[in-house]
Write a protein that holds these residues in place. Structure first.
Motif, PDB file in Angstrom:
ATOM      1  N   ALA A  16       0.833  -1.211   0.000  1.00  0.00           N
ATOM      2  CA  ALA A  16       0.000   0.000   0.000  1.00  0.00           C
ATOM      3  C   ALA A  16       0.862   1.253   0.000  1.00  0.00           C
ATOM      4  O   ALA A  16       0.604   2.204  -0.751  1.00  0.00           O
ATOM      5  CB  ALA A  16      -0.927  -0.008   1.216  1.00  0.00           C
ATOM      6  N   ALA A  17       1.894   1.260   0.836  1.00  0.00           N
ATOM      7  CA  ALA A  17       2.764   2.437   0.930  1.00  0.00           C
ATOM      8  C   ALA A  17       3.508   2.672  -0.379  1.00  0.00           C
ATOM      9  O   ALA A  17       3.681   3.823  -0.813  1.00  0.00           O
ATOM     10  CB  ALA A  17       3.757   2.254   2.074  1.00  0.00           C
ATOM     11  N   SER A  18       3.950   1.615  -1.030  1.00  0.00           N
ATOM     12  CA  SER A  18       4.652   1.760  -2.312  1.00  0.00           C
ATOM     13  C   SER A  18       3.740   2.361  -3.369  1.00  0.00           C
ATOM     14  O   SER A  18       4.155   3.227  -4.150  1.00  0.00           O
ATOM     15  CB  SER A  18       5.169   0.401  -2.782  1.00  0.00           C
ATOM     16  OG  SER A  18       6.145  -0.101  -1.894  1.00  0.00           O
ATOM     17  N   ALA A  19       2.477   1.915  -3.393  1.00  0.00           N
ATOM     18  CA  ALA A  19       1.524   2.457  -4.361  1.00  0.00           C
ATOM     19  C   ALA A  19       1.273   3.940  -4.114  1.00  0.00           C
ATOM     20  O   ALA A  19       1.204   4.744  -5.058  1.00  0.00           O
ATOM     21  CB  ALA A  19       0.215   1.673  -4.297  1.00  0.00           C
ATOM     22  N   LEU A  20       1.157   4.330  -2.850  1.00  0.00           N
ATOM     23  CA  LEU A  20       0.932   5.739  -2.524  1.00  0.00           C
ATOM     24  C   LEU A  20       2.149   6.594  -2.869  1.00  0.00           C
ATOM     25  O   LEU A  20       2.012   7.711  -3.390  1.00  0.00           O
ATOM     26  CB  LEU A  20       0.600   5.881  -1.041  1.00  0.00           C
ATOM     27  CG  LEU A  20      -0.764   5.353  -0.592  1.00  0.00           C
ATOM     28  CD1 LEU A  20      -0.857   5.325   0.929  1.00  0.00           C
ATOM     29  CD2 LEU A  20      -1.895   6.208  -1.173  1.00  0.00           C
ATOM     30  N   ALA A  21       3.341   6.093  -2.570  1.00  0.00           N
ATOM     31  CA  ALA A  21       4.566   6.852  -2.868  1.00  0.00           C
ATOM     32  C   ALA A  21       4.721   7.057  -4.376  1.00  0.00           C
ATOM     33  O   ALA A  21       5.085   8.146  -4.833  1.00  0.00           O
ATOM     34  CB  ALA A  21       5.775   6.140  -2.285  1.00  0.00           C
ATOM     35  N   ARG A  22       4.461   6.007  -5.159  1.00  0.00           N
ATOM     36  CA  ARG A  22       4.558   6.146  -6.621  1.00  0.00           C
ATOM     37  C   ARG A  22       3.554   7.165  -7.133  1.00  0.00           C
ATOM     38  O   ARG A  22       3.873   7.974  -8.019  1.00  0.00           O
ATOM     39  CB  ARG A  22       4.310   4.782  -7.290  1.00  0.00           C
ATOM     40  CG  ARG A  22       5.464   3.808  -7.173  1.00  0.00           C
ATOM     41  CD  ARG A  22       5.300   2.652  -8.151  1.00  0.00           C
ATOM     42  NE  ARG A  22       4.025   1.962  -7.959  1.00  0.00           N
ATOM     43  CZ  ARG A  22       3.852   0.929  -7.147  1.00  0.00           C
ATOM     44  NH1 ARG A  22       4.873   0.481  -6.432  1.00  0.00           N
ATOM     45  NH2 ARG A  22       2.681   0.343  -7.044  1.00  0.00           N
ATOM     46  N   TYR A  23       2.349   7.140  -6.592  1.00  0.00           N
ATOM     47  CA  TYR A  23       1.319   8.094  -7.023  1.00  0.00           C
ATOM     48  C   TYR A  23       1.756   9.527  -6.706  1.00  0.00           C
ATOM     49  O   TYR A  23       1.589  10.438  -7.528  1.00  0.00           O
ATOM     50  CB  TYR A  23      -0.003   7.788  -6.333  1.00  0.00           C
ATOM     51  CG  TYR A  23      -1.140   8.685  -6.757  1.00  0.00           C
ATOM     52  CD1 TYR A  23      -1.893   8.395  -7.895  1.00  0.00           C
ATOM     53  CD2 TYR A  23      -1.452   9.833  -6.038  1.00  0.00           C
ATOM     54  CE1 TYR A  23      -2.932   9.219  -8.296  1.00  0.00           C
ATOM     55  CE2 TYR A  23      -2.489  10.667  -6.435  1.00  0.00           C
ATOM     56  CZ  TYR A  23      -3.226  10.354  -7.562  1.00  0.00           C
ATOM     57  OH  TYR A  23      -4.253  11.183  -7.950  1.00  0.00           O
ATOM     58  N   MET A  24       2.309   9.725  -5.523  1.00  0.00           N
ATOM     59  CA  MET A  24       2.756  11.064  -5.122  1.00  0.00           C
ATOM     60  C   MET A  24       3.855  11.583  -6.049  1.00  0.00           C
ATOM     61  O   MET A  24       3.809  12.723  -6.531  1.00  0.00           O
ATOM     62  CB  MET A  24       3.252  11.037  -3.680  1.00  0.00           C
ATOM     63  CG  MET A  24       3.888  12.341  -3.227  1.00  0.00           C
ATOM     64  SD  MET A  24       4.511  12.249  -1.538  1.00  0.00           S
ATOM     65  CE  MET A  24       5.728  13.585  -1.574  1.00  0.00           C
ATOM     66  N   LEU A  25       4.835  10.742  -6.301  1.00  0.00           N
ATOM     67  CA  LEU A  25       5.980  11.181  -7.089  1.00  0.00           C
ATOM     68  C   LEU A  25       5.647  11.320  -8.572  1.00  0.00           C
ATOM     69  O   LEU A  25       6.134  12.242  -9.232  1.00  0.00           O
ATOM     70  CB  LEU A  25       7.134  10.188  -6.911  1.00  0.00           C
ATOM     71  CG  LEU A  25       7.736  10.117  -5.502  1.00  0.00           C
ATOM     72  CD1 LEU A  25       8.645   8.906  -5.373  1.00  0.00           C
ATOM     73  CD2 LEU A  25       8.495  11.394  -5.163  1.00  0.00           C
ATOM     74  N   THR A  26       4.811  10.429  -9.083  1.00  0.00           N
ATOM     75  CA  THR A  26       4.539  10.397 -10.524  1.00  0.00           C
ATOM     76  C   THR A  26       3.303  11.192 -10.904  1.00  0.00           C
ATOM     77  O   THR A  26       3.358  12.127 -11.706  1.00  0.00           O
ATOM     78  CB  THR A  26       4.389   8.943 -11.000  1.00  0.00           C
ATOM     79  OG1 THR A  26       5.566   8.209 -10.652  1.00  0.00           O
ATOM     80  CG2 THR A  26       4.179   8.887 -12.504  1.00  0.00           C
ATOM     81  N   ASP A  27       2.166  10.847 -10.304  1.00  0.00           N
ATOM     82  CA  ASP A  27       0.899  11.489 -10.686  1.00  0.00           C
ATOM     83  C   ASP A  27       0.777  12.901 -10.129  1.00  0.00           C
ATOM     84  O   ASP A  27       0.286  13.805 -10.813  1.00  0.00           O
ATOM     85  CB  ASP A  27      -0.282  10.642 -10.228  1.00  0.00           C
ATOM     86  CG  ASP A  27      -0.360   9.313 -10.946  1.00  0.00           C
ATOM     87  OD1 ASP A  27      -1.247   9.136 -11.782  1.00  0.00           O
ATOM     88  OD2 ASP A  27       0.490   8.434 -10.679  1.00  0.00           O
ATOM     89  N   LEU A  28       1.193  13.084  -8.876  1.00  0.00           N
ATOM     90  CA  LEU A  28       1.125  14.419  -8.279  1.00  0.00           C
ATOM     91  C   LEU A  28       2.368  15.250  -8.578  1.00  0.00           C
ATOM     92  O   LEU A  28       2.376  16.461  -8.341  1.00  0.00           O
ATOM     93  CB  LEU A  28       0.942  14.313  -6.757  1.00  0.00           C
ATOM     94  CG  LEU A  28      -0.350  13.633  -6.265  1.00  0.00           C
ATOM     95  CD1 LEU A  28      -0.370  13.606  -4.743  1.00  0.00           C
ATOM     96  CD2 LEU A  28      -1.582  14.357  -6.807  1.00  0.00           C
ATOM     97  N   ASP A  29       3.420  14.597  -9.055  1.00  0.00           N
ATOM     98  CA  ASP A  29       4.685  15.268  -9.366  1.00  0.00           C
ATOM     99  C   ASP A  29       5.171  16.084  -8.170  1.00  0.00           C
ATOM    100  O   ASP A  29       5.580  17.235  -8.286  1.00  0.00           O
ATOM    101  CB  ASP A  29       4.522  16.173 -10.598  1.00  0.00           C
ATOM    102  CG  ASP A  29       5.870  16.655 -11.150  1.00  0.00           C
ATOM    103  OD1 ASP A  29       6.876  15.967 -10.886  1.00  0.00           O
ATOM    104  OD2 ASP A  29       5.895  17.709 -11.818  1.00  0.00           O
ATOM    105  N   SER A  30       5.113  15.472  -6.994  1.00  0.00           N
ATOM    106  CA  SER A  30       5.508  16.125  -5.745  1.00  0.00           C
ATOM    107  C   SER A  30       6.604  15.325  -5.070  1.00  0.00           C
ATOM    108  O   SER A  30       6.700  14.098  -5.235  1.00  0.00           O
ATOM    109  CB  SER A  30       4.307  16.263  -4.804  1.00  0.00           C
ATOM    110  OG  SER A  30       3.285  17.049  -5.403  1.00  0.00           O
ATOM    111  N   GLN A  31       7.420  16.027  -4.276  1.00  0.00           N
ATOM    112  CA  GLN A  31       8.580  15.389  -3.645  1.00  0.00           C
ATOM    113  C   GLN A  31       8.524  15.397  -2.122  1.00  0.00           C
ATOM    114  O   GLN A  31       9.073  14.502  -1.487  1.00  0.00           O
ATOM    115  CB  GLN A  31       9.862  16.116  -4.081  1.00  0.00           C
ATOM    116  CG  GLN A  31      10.097  16.144  -5.578  1.00  0.00           C
ATOM    117  CD  GLN A  31      10.439  14.791  -6.140  1.00  0.00           C
ATOM    118  OE1 GLN A  31      11.224  14.044  -5.551  1.00  0.00           O
ATOM    119  NE2 GLN A  31       9.850  14.449  -7.275  1.00  0.00           N
TER     120      GLN A  31
END
Length: 475
Positions: free
Chosen positions: A242-257
């Motif tokens: 679950a955490a990996s999916a959320l981190a990927r979404y943040m970095l890729t889809d939200l383009d946030s760091q």
């Protein structure tokens, strides 16, 4: 008594106590494997015993209702008849009660048990947090009840019906550990579905492992439950996925760091998802700028959100557990959609839609399953027809746990036989929408998926959780 006279008495008392402890440990070590004994005394195991008399009132096959405020006169008559062994009357009363309360899973389970009566059966127990979290408890019970109904209507397990014992642990680690001991001691119980929260499951797991009784949790996601023993399983993916999916979404889809995480320091689940998210985020080049405790004595949502903003957070991660859902809602309200929000599966709760309202719009939550993901699966229309509406991931994962145990019972209906079947190569019975497979660790071999709060009418609150993949890009 003088101090001089007290000293010899104290010494004698201490020696007697040490002798009793030593003999107790010797007996335990003679009956249990060394690793099982060590597990019973590992850090974090509850130490406050609960009396067996109190615990006995937390189990029911149909003689008492454990759901608060759900007993109608018709149900009461069914409970009394069941307790008296008048199963024909119990069936009649429970059937009548379900005409008015079709979505009451406790009554459906008791009805199916009453239909069995004194006939031979295979018995499973399901442990739920009825007293403290009645809504999630009912979601879990619906998964067991639906599976039991389907199995028994189809003729049972190799011709033997399935009986279900409901166990109420209030998501209390001490109570759960005590109940686990009762279930281990009951030879009729062949396996356990539960428990709810990760802390509670971790407290009970060593008891089941030592007693060689399979436990499958449909809702406990803490990574620390992995490799808890060969009798410990779960049908929900661990927090790592679950955490990996959320981190990927943040970095890729939200383009946030840069993220700030709100968590509950007292919760194994919350700490687990916080730690796993942090690891995944840092591994992929992101940054965790603040860790903020929702359970602190001086909790102030406004102050904590301001602190996150001052640390230049770009995303808020809500790793709340069920107990701090209200605090998470305060953070959502204060944030006012200033920053995108991500959350763990505990936030998949009607209160987020009802209370959070438009301020929860855009919240993305990692869940094990969603009813819209595979609507063509037979489980989806069957569950809607049975319960009169959509079911949650907790219901689906519990249904999967029951189906896995039934498949194991078909091969070898013993405690040891169930464990052997669950770990066998090629074990992959059909679940709600996907086959049920386990890693050697006991974890479910299934990815998490992301859902998002959008405007909609399915929930009745004006907002819905919808799989991210099904949302048009313009949203």
């Amino acid at each position: 008594m003088s101090k001089r006279n007290e000293i010899p008495a104290l010494v004698v008392s201490l020696l007697v106590t040490l002798a009793l402890l030593a003999s107790g440990l010797y007996l335990m070590r003679s009956r249990l494997p060394l690793d099982a004994v060590a597990g019973l005394f590992r850090p974090g195991t509850p130490v406050r015993p609960v009396s067996r008399q109190v615990l006995a009132g937390r189990l029911s096959r149909g003689e008492l209702s454990l759901l608060p405020g759900s007993v109608t006169p018709t149900i009461e008559q069914g409970l009394d008849a069941f307790a008296a062994g008048d199963y024909a009357t119990a069936v009649k009363q429970f059937e009548a009660a379900l005409q008015n309360q079709r979505n009451n899973p406790e009554t459906l389970i008791y009805l199916n048990n009453a239909r069995i009566g004194q006939a031979p059966s295979y018995t499973l127990a399901v442990a739920v947090p009825i007293g403290t979290e009645p809504k999630p408890a009912q979601e879990i019970l619906r998964g067991v009840a639906q599976a039991q109904q389907e199995i028994n209507q189809a003729g049972g397990v190799n011709g033997v019906p399935l009986e279900v014992v409901i166990v109420s642990d209030d998501d209390d680690p001490n109570v759960a550990a005590g109940l686990a001991g009762l279930l281990v001691d009951d030879p009729d119980i062949l396996a356990v579905i539960g428990h709810f929260g990760s802390s509670t499951t971790l407290a009970a797991a060593p008891i089941y492992q030592a007693g060689e009784l399979v436990m499958i949790s449909p809702t406990s996601t803490a990574v620390s439950l992995s490799n808890a023993g060969r009798y410990i399983y779960r049908t929900v993916p661990s927090d790592r996925l679950a955490a990996s999916a959320l981190a990927r979404y943040m970095l890729t889809d939200l383009d946030s760091q840069r993220a700030a995480v709100f968590f509950t320091s007292e919760s194994d689940y919350s700490r687990s998802i916080k730690n796993e998210f942090t690891t995944a985020l840092l591994s992929d080049g992101g940054d965790m700028v603040a860790e903020l405790d929702l359970s602190s004595d001086n909790f102030d949502a406004g102050q904590l959100v301001r602190q996150a903003l001052q640390q230049d957070a770009e995303v808020l991660v809500l790793a709340a557990n069920t107990a701090t859902l209200d605090e998470a809602l305060q953070v959502i309200a204060v944030n006012r959609q200033q920053l995108p929000m991500l959350g763990g599966d505990s936030l998949y709760n009607p209160k987020i839609l009802e209370v959070g309202g438009n301020r929860a719009l855009g919240l993305v939550v990692a869940v094990p399953w969603h009813i819209l993901d595979r609507p063509q699966a037979p489980f989806v229309p069957s569950s809607r027809q049975l319960w009169g509406g959509d079911v949650s991931w907790r219901t689906a994962m519990t249904y999967d746990a029951t189906q896995a145990l039934v498949a194991a019972l078909q091969s070898n209906p013993t405690r040891e036989g169930i464990q052997t079947s669950l770990q066998a190569a090629g074990f992959n019975p059909a679940g709600a929408t996907q086959p049920v497979r386990f890693f050697a660790s006991g974890d479910r071999n299934q990815p998490s998926q992301l859902v998002k709060v959008v405007e909609g009418s399915r929930s009745g609150y004006g907002y819905d959780f919808v799989p991210v993949d099904l949302i048009p890009a313009t949203n």
